[in-house]
Each structure stands twice: as structure tokens, then as C-alpha cells.
Design a protein around this motif. Structure first.
Motif, PDB file in Angstrom:
ATOM      1  N   GLU A 149     -69.744 -87.275  26.432  1.00 42.62           N
ATOM      2  CA  GLU A 149     -68.422 -86.667  26.517  1.00 42.62           C
ATOM      3  C   GLU A 149     -67.430 -87.402  25.612  1.00 42.62           C
ATOM      4  OE1 GLU A 149     -65.165 -84.350  27.477  1.00 42.62           O
ATOM      5  OE2 GLU A 149     -67.327 -83.983  27.712  1.00 42.62           O
ATOM      6  N   GLN A 153     -65.379 -85.967  22.282  1.00 41.40           N
ATOM      7  CA  GLN A 153     -63.927 -86.052  22.152  1.00 41.40           C
ATOM      8  C   GLN A 153     -63.530 -86.788  20.873  1.00 41.40           C
ATOM      9  OE1 GLN A 153     -61.498 -84.871  24.144  1.00 41.40           O
ATOM     10  NE2 GLN A 153     -62.266 -84.668  26.217  1.00 41.40           N
ATOM     11  N   SER A 156     -63.824 -84.795  17.750  1.00 40.65           N
ATOM     12  CA  SER A 156     -62.739 -83.839  17.565  1.00 40.65           C
ATOM     13  C   SER A 156     -61.613 -84.445  16.734  1.00 40.65           C
ATOM     14  CB  SER A 156     -62.176 -83.388  18.925  1.00 40.65           C
ATOM     15  OG  SER A 156     -63.152 -82.681  19.658  1.00 40.65           O
ATOM     16  N   ILE A 241     -58.441 -90.838  27.084  1.00 44.90           N
ATOM     17  CA  ILE A 241     -58.945 -90.635  25.729  1.00 44.90           C
ATOM     18  C   ILE A 241     -57.825 -90.650  24.688  1.00 44.90           C
ATOM     19  CG2 ILE A 241     -60.291 -89.147  24.211  1.00 44.90           C
ATOM     20  CD1 ILE A 241     -61.937 -90.400  26.380  1.00 44.90           C
ATOM     21  N   LEU A 496     -59.983 -80.590  23.242  1.00 42.22           N
ATOM     22  CA  LEU A 496     -59.578 -81.872  23.815  1.00 42.22           C
ATOM     23  C   LEU A 496     -59.321 -81.734  25.318  1.00 42.22           C
ATOM     24  CD1 LEU A 496     -57.042 -83.205  21.138  1.00 42.22           C
ATOM     25  CD2 LEU A 496     -59.452 -83.790  21.397  1.00 42.22           C
ATOM     26  N   ARG A 497     -59.707 -82.760  26.051  1.00 38.98           N
ATOM     27  CA  ARG A 497     -59.465 -82.776  27.492  1.00 38.98           C
ATOM     28  C   ARG A 497     -58.445 -83.846  27.834  1.00 38.98           C
ATOM     29  NH1 ARG A 497     -65.394 -82.053  30.440  1.00 38.98           N
ATOM     30  NH2 ARG A 497     -65.946 -80.065  29.462  1.00 38.98           N
ATOM     31  N   THR A 506     -56.728 -78.614  29.625  1.00 40.35           N
ATOM     32  CA  THR A 506     -56.729 -78.426  28.184  1.00 40.35           C
ATOM     33  C   THR A 506     -55.452 -77.726  27.747  1.00 40.35           C
ATOM     34  OG1 THR A 506     -57.890 -76.312  28.364  1.00 40.35           O
ATOM     35  CG2 THR A 506     -59.256 -78.291  28.090  1.00 40.35           C
TER      36      THR A 506
END
Length: 560
Positions: A149, A153, A156, A241, A496-497, A506
Motif C-alpha cells: 500500500e 501511494q 503516485s 502518508i 491518494l488516500r 479520497t
């Protein structure tokens, strides 16, 4: 009137200079080896040794200027050895000394071992023709789900991520490769032991890569141990993140900043040259001025970020020059530092009253000089950035981005090349603030800024127009290429989370763009209005999309 250089133009010229330097460097190293080899074979030509000293002197200065501090330092050391040889009789130099000296000269190339010269030259020449720098990240995460995960991310944000499940795998890879950054999930405080007992394998400590730790424990001792191991960041689970990416981006940006520029004003020619080499060896750009009456013209042409002034010079003193500099309003904030052998405190204070910011006493160690100059310039840069840039995102403010757009539109018209401007807006951003709070909203905004910086070229210009709205200026980019670029950014942003109190969510963004090719008579403000109209059409059309303003009053989606 001299044309003002933009950041993109400066970047392009620096890249070309570095490219030319890298192309010439192999031949220069071969020439140095040839001269040293002649000495090792018994040739006692003083002219050859003098030429070797001259070449080493130039290399000591140029290596640091173009980013090769190790090469510069070794060349400077060899230059001093050559001076020692020239000071005596060449007939007295034994064969062992000759061979050792020649071998050390040959070792200059070892400082460049990590650089593929032809490849580096190509990269430098095309630095403004590719998307933002893509860095190689090594991520060690034992939890496969979290690791994958996090990998997704980070990718991205345009990072190239290599995932490891154990420290042993990282060690093995480090035997032959080096990442741009190490991101390690470790438990610094092991059960039943003090955190200070934890260490990293030496091969990882020897890497020059920035080190960041991820840990489930955020206790004080673990953080202390991370600091002792040289960590530049420490993040606890559950991971934030955007906060992690923000730190990564900050670290890389610090390493990519343009060289600091220093002007040295001193009547001692040799000492000034020495200071210049010391600063160049530290990666700075340094220039020397021996004609004080030309100081304003030199400042205008060289654009120093700090001026080192000798206190006592013939005809004009340091305070005299400081007073002249301070008479110019645009130089009022330029840092001025005296560098003098004057030890009388009263004289130092009197000199400081004449417009200087600091006083350094000769003799001064190389390390102290570098630190004093570097820290003051860094602080001046921070203050300058606060004036022109948005504090949350680090992007240009509203007025600055509009000014940059006007300049690029004029340049595009002069060069007959396109320029595209885009307006981007985070969809339904008010609901983010309402549901998750303004602090989380700030995280979403800063993440958008980071994503734009990562995906765009160095020559592109980005600004925060206001609130959750951004403006991007894309020189030499037509509407079709701009659409593909912005739509890729839109998709990556949607992936993106974000998290708030354990809940993930999101966001999406919409964009409108306008190109000078479809609006040939528009100035910067008019092009921006066209992009804003296209953005409004994207919002009205359902959001989470990119729209293009084709001609005045006409907006469409290229996929329609």
C-alpha cells in the motif's frame, strides 16, 4: 535592457554548463594522468609539473562548482603536493615518491566512479524536457499489505519504490547499488533491551542516501537512537502518508537547490583566491573583486547572496563599501559580513554600525568559513521564500504566479512556441474541512502541491492561486500534451488516500486549461480567464475531469 532570467532559463543554462563540463572532464583527467605518468618515468621537466599544478588548480575550483566536492578536494590536495615538489629540486625526488604521486593523480577518476559521464551529460542536457525528478526509494517493510500500500501511494508521487521484507535483503542489495533514499520499518527499542543497543549494518551506514525510519513506537529513546544513526525523519504507525511524502520532498529539494553565491572583496589576491577555492569546494559559486569602485556593477552581474568584505583595504575600507551598498534600496537586505584580522572589539563594533550583519576574524578555519556563509545564506533564502511563496505549500503566491504567467506569454509570443496555463481546483473541498477539520484540509492542499511538483517539469511554474485552487504555467507545451499531463495528475490524485482519526478518504480535482495557440491575441490575464472558464465547465460537467478552452468562448473535453 538586459533580459531577466527566469528559474527555467537559469536551470537550462546551469544544465548546459554542467553538461559541457562533464563532456570535457574525461579528457582533462587523461591529460593529468599523462603529465603525472611522465614524472613517474623520470621526466624532470619543470614546465610539465607547472602545467600539472595549473590544471589541478583549475580542477579544484571547477569540481566543486559543478557539484563534485570530492573531486575538488582531492585536486586541491594534489595541487598543494605539486607546489611542494616545485619548491625543491626535481632531481631529489626518488622513484617511490614519483610513483605514489602518479598513482594519486590517477585516483582522481575514482571520485567520479558513481557517475556515468556520457549518461550524466545526456540527463543534464534534457533536464527540462522530462517530468519531475523520479527518485529511487528502498522501502523495507515486513508487513506485506502495508508495504504494498505504501509502495502504491509513493509511486503516485512519482517515486520509484523497491520493496524489501527484511534488513538482510537490503544489505545484499547495498553491496552493488545505492538508492536515493532509505525508508526502513524497524523496532529501535527491542524487547528487554535499551534502544541504544540497536544498530544498522555498516554497509547501510556507509550509504550516502538519506535515512528515514518507520516504527510502531514513538518513545523518546527510539527517537534518540534514530538521531544517532543519522535519520532525517521518524514516522510512527499508522502512517500519515502526506506528511511522510512532504518530508521526503523537502529533503530532496534541499539537495537540489542552486549553489549559494558569494562575492569576496579583498585586496589580498592570494587569500581571496584561497577563500574562493574553499567555498567552491563546498559546492558554492564564488567570485573575487579587487576593484572596489566596481562593486555595484559586480553585484548586479553576479547577483551574490552574501558579500564578504575585508575591513582594511587601500583607498576604500570595508565600511565605506558597506555604506555604498546600503544606499541602494534593492540591496538593503543583502547580507554583508566582514572578514578581517582586526581583533579589537571596539573597532569591530564600529564597523558593524556601518551596515554589516556579522564579523569574522582571520585566520578562520575552512569549516568555520563555510558554515558561517552557508547558514546565513540559507536563512536569507528562507526569508525570501516567505515573501514570494505560500507558507503551506511552498508554491508561488497569487501575485507572483500571475507575474510569471505574463512573462511566459510574452516569451512564447516572441519565440513562436506555445504556452499553456491550467487552473486546478480540489472538488468539494468544503466538505473535507467540514467533515475532517481544517488541519486535515491543509494536508490535502499540501499533498496536491507535492504531487504537482513531482509530476511537472523543472521549467514549469506552479502557484497557489487561493484556497484550494492552483495555477500551473507550462512553457513550450501545447494543449494536447497539457491535457494528457494534467489528466494523469488528476488520476494519481484520486488514487491518494488520506486519513483522519483512523478513517480513510479520497479526494478528486478538476482542471481547466487554455493554450496560447488557440488564444494567440490573449495576454496572461486573458489566458487565465479562459482557463478559469474551462475549469468552471469541468465542475459543471460533473467534476473530476479536465476541460480545454479551444477558442475564445468555446470549451470542450478532448475525450468527447
Amino acid at each position: 535592457m538586459k533580459k531577466k532570467l527566469t528559474a527555467g532559463m537559469v536551470s537550462e543554462q546551469l544544465a548546459k554548463l554542467r553538461n559541457d563540463y562533464l563532456i570535457r572532464l574525461p579528457a582533462e583527467l587523461i591529460a593529468l594522468n599523462s603529465l603525472a605518468a611522465g614524472l613517474s618515468e623520470g621526466e624532470n621537466k619543470r614546465e610539465s609539473l607547472e602545467e600539472l599544478q595549473h590544471r589541478l588548480h583549475k580542477l579544484a575550483g571547477s569540481g566543486g562548482t559543478f557539484g563534485f566536492a570530492a573531486l575538488s578536494a582531492r585536486a586541491r590536495n594534489l595541487e598543494q603536493q605539486t607546489k611542494g615538489l616545485l619548491a625543491g629540486s626535481l632531481d631529489d625526488i626518488d622513484r617511490q615518491t614519483r610513483l605514489a604521486f602518479a598513482a594519486y593523480v590517477a585516483g582522481l577518476g575514482e571520485t567520479m566512479a558513481a557517475v556515468d559521464l556520457p549518461k550524466a551529460a545526456v540527463i543534464a542536457a534534457n533536464i527540462d524536457k522530462v517530468p519531475g525528478q523520479s527518485y529511487n526509494i528502498w522501502l523495507m517493510e515486513k508487513d506485506a499489505f502495508l508495504g504494498n500500500e505504501l509502495l502504491r501511494q509513493l509511486e503516485s508521487f512519482n517515486y520509484k519504490v523497491r520493496l524489501f521484507v527484511g534488513i538482510e535483503d537490503v544489505v545484499q542489495a547495498a553491496q552493488h547499488e545505492q538508492p536515493d533514499m532509505l525508508l526502513l520499518d524497524v523496532q529501535l527499542e527491542q524487547k528487554g533491551e535499551n534502544a541504544s543497543s540497536f544498530t544498522l549494518p555498516q554497509v547501510l551506514l556507509n550509504l550516502e542516501s538519506p535515512l528515514l525510519f518507520i516504527s510502531s513506537s514513538g518513545d523518546f529513546m527510539s527517537r534518540v537512537r534514530a538521531s544517532q544513526l543519522g535519520a532525517e525523519g521518524y514516522f510512527t504507525k499508522p502512517l500519515d502518508i502526506p506528511l511522510l511524502v512532504n518530508r521526503m520532498q523537502h529533503i530532496f529539494e534541499q539537495r537540489l537547490t542552486s549553489p549559494q553565491r558569494v562575492l569576496i572583496v579583498d585586496d589580498d589576491v592570494e587569500l581571496a583566491a584561497y577563500y574562493r577555492l574553499v567555498l567552491q569546494g563546498a559546492g558554492m559559486e564564488a567570485a573575487v573583486l579587487h576593484q572596489p569602485e566596481a562593486i555595484i556593477e559586480k553585484i548586479k552581474s553576479f547577483r551574490p547572496e552574501l558579500v564578504l568584505l575585508d575591513l582594511r583595504m587601500p583607498v576604500y575600507s570595508g565600511p565605506d563599501l558597506a555604506g555604498v551598498i546600503r544606499q541602494h534600496d534593492n540591496l538593503a537586505s543583502l547580507p554583508l559580513v566582514y572578514l578581517s584580522a582586526e581583533t579589537d572589539l571596539a573597532s569591530q563594533i564600529a564597523a558593524m554600525d556601518r551596515g554589516a550583519d556579522d564579523f569574522l576574524v582571520k585566520p578562520i578555519s575552512d569549516a568555520q568559513l563555510i558554515a558561517a556563509v552557508s547558514v546565513r545564506i540559507a536563512r536569507a533564502r528562507q526569508l525570501g521564500a516567505q515573501i514570494a511563496k505560500d507558507s503551506l505549500t511552498g508554491l508561488l503566491k497569487h501575485g507572483s504566479i500571475k507575474e510569471a504567467l505574463d512573462i511566459e506569454v510574452i516569451r512564447a509570443r516572441r519565440s513562436s512556441k506555445p504556452v499553456t496555463v491550467a487552473m486546478l481546483d480540489i472538488d468539494s473541498f468544503k466538505s473535507v474541512n467540514d467533515n475532517y477539520g481544517h488541519a486535515t484540509g491543509d494536508v490535502v492542499i499540501s499533498s496536491t502541491a507535492m504531487l504537482l511538483r513531482q509530476r511537472l517539469r523543472q521549467s514549469d511554474i506552479i502557484g497557489r492561486y487561493g484556497g484550494e485552487e492552483f495555477v500551473v504555467v507550462l512553457p513550450e507545451c501545447d494543449a494536447d500534451n497539457a491535457y494528457m499531463l494534467l489528466d494523469d495528475i488528476r488520476q494519481r490524485f484520486a488514487a491518494l488516500r488520506f486519513s483522519h482519526e483512523g478513517k480513510n478518504f479520497t479526494c478528486a480535482l478538476s482542471a481547466g486549461l487554455a493554450c496560447s495557440e488557440q488564444h494567440p491575441d490573449s495576454n496572461g490575464s486573458e489566458l487565465l480567464i479562459a482557463a478559469d472558464v474551462a475549469l468552471y465547465a469541468a465542475k459543471r460537467g460533473g467534476r473530476n475531469q479536465v476541460r480545454v478552452a479551444q477558442r475564445a468562448g468555446e470549451v470542450m473535453n478532448p475525450e468527447e
